[in-house]
Design a protein around this motif. Structure first.
Motif, PDB file in Angstrom:
ATOM      1  N   GLN A 341       4.822   9.358  -5.578  1.00  0.00           N
ATOM      2  CA  GLN A 341       4.208   8.644  -4.652  1.00  0.00           C
ATOM      3  C   GLN A 341       4.320   7.057  -4.977  1.00  0.00           C
ATOM      4  OE1 GLN A 341       0.348  11.412  -3.878  1.00  0.00           O
ATOM      5  NE2 GLN A 341       0.698   9.567  -2.156  1.00  0.00           N
ATOM      6  N   ASP A 344       8.028   6.008  -4.900  1.00  0.00           N
ATOM      7  CA  ASP A 344       8.422   5.731  -3.566  1.00  0.00           C
ATOM      8  C   ASP A 344       7.661   4.473  -3.054  1.00  0.00           C
ATOM      9  OD1 ASP A 344       9.764   8.097  -3.562  1.00  0.00           O
ATOM     10  OD2 ASP A 344       8.142   9.382  -2.402  1.00  0.00           O
ATOM     11  N   ALA A 345       6.214   3.883  -3.325  1.00  0.00           N
ATOM     12  CA  ALA A 345       5.871   2.925  -2.902  1.00  0.00           C
ATOM     13  C   ALA A 345       6.476   1.521  -3.491  1.00  0.00           C
ATOM     14  CB  ALA A 345       4.467   2.967  -2.973  1.00  0.00           C
ATOM     15  N   GLY A 346       6.886   1.688  -4.687  1.00  0.00           N
ATOM     16  CA  GLY A 346       7.522   0.695  -5.293  1.00  0.00           C
ATOM     17  C   GLY A 346       6.279  -0.427  -6.007  1.00  0.00           C
ATOM     18  N   GLY A 348       3.939  -3.116  -6.181  1.00  0.00           N
ATOM     19  CA  GLY A 348       3.228  -3.918  -5.040  1.00  0.00           C
ATOM     20  C   GLY A 348       2.939  -3.268  -4.071  1.00  0.00           C
ATOM     21  N   GLY A 349       3.427  -1.940  -3.937  1.00  0.00           N
ATOM     22  CA  GLY A 349       2.831  -0.992  -2.688  1.00  0.00           C
ATOM     23  C   GLY A 349       1.647  -0.432  -2.831  1.00  0.00           C
ATOM     24  N   ARG A 350       1.028  -0.096  -1.643  1.00  0.00           N
ATOM     25  CA  ARG A 350      -0.109   0.556  -1.880  1.00  0.00           C
ATOM     26  C   ARG A 350      -0.276   1.831  -1.684  1.00  0.00           C
ATOM     27  NH1 ARG A 350      -4.992  -1.539  -2.642  1.00  0.00           N
ATOM     28  NH2 ARG A 350      -5.807  -0.296  -1.136  1.00  0.00           N
ATOM     29  N   VAL A 351      -0.785   2.677  -2.343  1.00  0.00           N
ATOM     30  CA  VAL A 351      -0.704   4.054  -2.324  1.00  0.00           C
ATOM     31  C   VAL A 351      -2.089   4.860  -2.337  1.00  0.00           C
ATOM     32  CG1 VAL A 351       1.196   4.327  -3.733  1.00  0.00           C
ATOM     33  CG2 VAL A 351      -1.024   4.258  -5.106  1.00  0.00           C
ATOM     34  N   ARG A 370      -7.544   5.210  -4.332  1.00  0.00           N
ATOM     35  CA  ARG A 370      -6.417   4.143  -3.648  1.00  0.00           C
ATOM     36  C   ARG A 370      -6.149   3.060  -4.400  1.00  0.00           C
ATOM     37  NH1 ARG A 370     -10.134   6.259  -0.334  1.00  0.00           N
ATOM     38  NH2 ARG A 370      -9.630   7.449   1.439  1.00  0.00           N
ATOM     39  N   THR A 372      -3.049  -0.228  -5.762  1.00  0.00           N
ATOM     40  CA  THR A 372      -1.875  -0.895  -5.803  1.00  0.00           C
ATOM     41  C   THR A 372      -0.913  -0.604  -6.820  1.00  0.00           C
ATOM     42  OG1 THR A 372      -2.643  -2.654  -4.543  1.00  0.00           O
ATOM     43  CG2 THR A 372      -0.603  -3.348  -5.383  1.00  0.00           C
TER      44      THR A 372
END
Length: 488
Positions: A341, A344-346, A348-351, A370, A372
């Motif tokens: 996951q 996929d978010a990369g 800086g992405g939120r997960v 949750r 970053t």
């Protein structure tokens, strides 16, 4: 002089559901023939000690094969037969004057509860009675007297954390060279006091284990005594040979070997109550960690000790840290789906990821968190210092660092990796010296890396496959009576 060298090493937790097959050894280390030398010659491991011994004692090491996997459930019979056959065939074809073999001593398969003895039985049958066979064993070996019948000498690690592996390999190399040259005739005896030692009491820097080790080293100075190994045993294997032991190798005198082994075994028995170490439950342990001023505070998750075969994804301490609103912690979990996951978010992405639960609720229920994605990594690093396990090339698989806010970091990886090296964090850009609280899924082995930088160590009585309290487990196959499970 030609000395064949090889190894087959696994610590098998019979309570663990994760089987250890070919893929697990490929994830660890699996080498054949000449590939053994570059993989292990610089390692702080007994195989490295065997190779160094060739230079020191004038023999040519003939590499056969070496297999190592992270502790988990029993080894599959299919892989066991394959690799044992590879060792036996290689030793036979080597036409060597002696053999050095690295075993763990706590390997189990479905068909062989004492798998290391079965390896030795097959190797001895192939070599015949006259070829010297010297074997190294992990400090946590569940040693059987039958091992001493098959091998000329058994030499165990004498430190926990295991930082003397290379030195013990050199000592074994010297023994086999002297045996081949007829300078000594090693004979071996194993004494087994009916004791189960929890892992905290096995720490060789902690009394009374430290005093027992001093006694063992003094015994090695006695005339005719070639080697003394005090072995703590591996309590998470429900097999008949589980428990502590003493190995003494003497020069041609079995009576001398037995007398020395019995003396040290009796000394162990005399301090048995002091070898069991109590520790706080999770809620109190986290409370203590958050009150610490001597940082970082290290929370030792004993029930989810990866080096003992546990899952590495226990959520008990993570949940408690979040409940108590901790700030500035680092927790590492085995969580392949969370890594996917994060990728996929990369960066800086939120997960929102779910972690834990691979062994049911044994190590705590699944937990949703949750954050970053702070960074992504391949998960490889090189350890140049002597560390428990002796590995130089390390790999925790694809890894993600997730920022949970308030200075809290969750490290998720795809390969179960015990915290034996600071490189597990520093390779991710995390400086453990500047963290307030670090959760380590270990028992004692982490100390070689973390004790020098740890401010406060808090060992925690967490539940799980490697719980410190033996009464949590239902043993069906060990010999009884066994202290502390039965009346002393």
């Amino acid at each position: 002089m030609r000395i064949a060298i090889g190894g087959f090493m696994h610590e098998s937790n019979t309570f663990a559901p994760l089987p250890t097959d070919l893929s697990r050894f490929r994830d660890g280390s699996l080498t054949y023939g000449d590939a053994v030398i570059p993989s292990w010659q610089e390692a702080h491991h007994e195989i490295g000690g065997f190779i160094e011994g060739g230079r020191r004692f004038g023999f040519t090491p003939v590499p056969v094969a070496m297999a190592w996997a992270t502790p988990a459930g029993p080894v599959s019979d299919e892989f066991f037969d394959h690799f044992t056959d590879a060792l036996v065939t290689g030793f036979r074809l080597a036409r060597a004057q002696g053999v050095l073999l690295a075993l763990h001593g706590a390997m189990v398969t479905p068909r062989h509860p004492d798998a290391d003895t079965e390896v030795l039985r097959r190797v001895r049958a192939a070599l015949g009675p006259s070829v010297p066979l010297v074997v190294t064993l992990d400090f946590h070996a569940n040693v059987s007297p039958q091992m001493a019948e098959a091998a000329d000498a058994l030499v165990g690690y004498q430190t926990y954390p295991h930082v003397d592996q290379r030195q013990r390999g050199v000592a074994a190399a010297e023994l086999v060279a002297r045996a081949v040259g007829k300078a000594v005739r090693p004979v071996c005896h194993v004494a087994k006091p009916p004791m189960l030692l929890n892992l905290l009491g096995q720490d060789t820097a902690r009394e009374p284990m430290a005093g027992l080790m001093r006694m063992a080293r003094a015994m090695e100075q006695q005339p005719g005594v070639l080697s003394v190994s005090l072995m703590a045993g591996f309590p998470y294997a429900d097999v008949p040979e589980m428990g502590a032991s003493v190995i003494v190798v003497a020069d041609g005198d079995r009576t001398r070997a037995k007398a020395a082994a019995d003396e040290l075994a009796n000394a162990m028995w005399a301090v048995r109550e002091r070898l069991n170490v109590p520790c706080p439950a999770p809620e109190e342990a986290v409370r203590q960690a958050l009150a610490c001023t001597h940082l970082p505070a290290l929370l030792i998750d004993l029930g989810d000790n990866i080096g003992g075969g546990s899952a590495g994804d226990g959520t008990v301490l993570l949940a408690e840290l979040l409940k108590q609103r901790a700030k500035g912690f680092v927790v590492t979990l085995h969580a392949p789906s969370a890594v996917a996951q994060a990728k996929d978010a990369g960066v800086g992405g939120r997960v929102e990821v779910k972690v834990g639960g691979s062994t049911g609720a044994l190590h705590g229920p699944p937990l949703t968190v949750r954050g970053t994605v702070r960074s992504l990594h391949e998960g490889r690093w090189v350890e140049v210092e002597p560390r428990h396990g002796g590995k130089r090339q390390n790999d925790q698989g694809h890894t993600a660092v997730i920022d949970l806010a308030d200075g809290n970091l969750l490290v998720v990886n795809t390969l179960r990796t015990p915290p034996f090296s600071l490189g597990q964090l520093t390779s991710l850009g995390i400086d453990p010296k500047h963290v307030r609280v670090i959760v380590l899924k270990a028992a004692v082995a982490y100390k070689a890396a973390y004790a020098p930088i740890g401010g406060t160590i808090i060992e925690v009585d967490t539940p799980g496959l490697t719980a410190i309290n033996a009464a949590r487990f239902e043993y069906k196959h060990i010999k009884r009576p066994m202290y502390p499970l039965d009346a002393s």
